[in-house]
Scaffold this motif. Structure first.
Motif: not given
Length: 224
Positions: A152-179
């Protein structure tokens, strides 16, 4: 911090080199062609690559794409005068982690470099996470399943890791963009969709299941 600058505008290149060295925090190599940028990136370790979009012997986006095909996982920042949304998406689709539009202030460039450095070298809490046989490695930015792995690229990794840490929870696009990109990043919300698309394509190489699910009009969640 070790930086590789690929910029064929001699005036701008000299200015960037001078200002980075002036801080005393950066060691910088400067090349003026895409081919040299590609070779230098693979031969030496750099914390961040700064690639101008328009260069002879391979533009920055082409170089970025070639490096990612070689599983290059370092941070890449694209410099360009192109400011249309589709151009930004094209740059990030090539594997770039950030995008800075010319003309820019040197202070903004320094801030982007610091942000990329923090994302790449933040302290690791866990080395790996096992998601029912799909293993995320937080040290190497890889995911593997059995004997198959993807980089993974660093950005892809960070996005996937964010989803992993919040597994099962819908993360809004603006929250993902911010994080992932930062609240002050000069990028469109469409960048989230473009990065998710690339991430899904890589995950399909390991598992034929839609792990990243879309919530129409809201965002994304990880289900595994």
């Amino acid at each position: 911090m070790n930086i590789l600058l690929a910029e064929d505008d001699l005036r701008l290149g000299k200015l960037i080199v001078h200002m980075l060295k002036k801080t005393g925090e950066y060691k910088i190599d400067w090349v003026t062609t895409g081919n040299d940028a590609f070779d230098y990136a693979l031969m030496s370790h750099y914390d961040v690559l700064i690639l101008d979009w328009m260069m002879p012997e391979g533009d920055g986006v082409e170089v970025c794409r070639r490096l990612r095909k070689q599983d290059y996982s370092g941070a890449i920042l694209i410099l360009t005068a192109k400011d249309a949304v589709q151009d930004r998406v094209a740059g990030l689709d090539s594997g770039a982690d950030d995008y800075l539009i010319k003309p820019f202030e040197i202070d903004e460039l320094l801030a982007r470099l610091r942000a990329l450095s923090r994302r790449n070298y933040a302290p690791i809490v866990e080395e790996t996470v096992d998601l029912h046989g799909l293993v995320l490695n937080r040290t190497s930015y890889t995911i593997h399943r059995g004997n198959k792995h993807i980089q993974l690229t660093p950005r892809e990794f960070q996005l996937f890791d964010l989803l992993v840490r919040n597994k099962g929870q819908v993360l809004p696009r603006d929250i993902i963009l911010d994080r992932v990109w930062g609240f002050d990043a000069d990028v469109s919300i469409k960048i989230v969709d473009a990065t998710v698309k690339l991430l899904r394509k890589k995950l399909h190489m390991l598992i034929h299941q839609e792990l990243i699910q879309s919530k129409r009009g809201v965002g994304y969640k990880l289900e595994i």
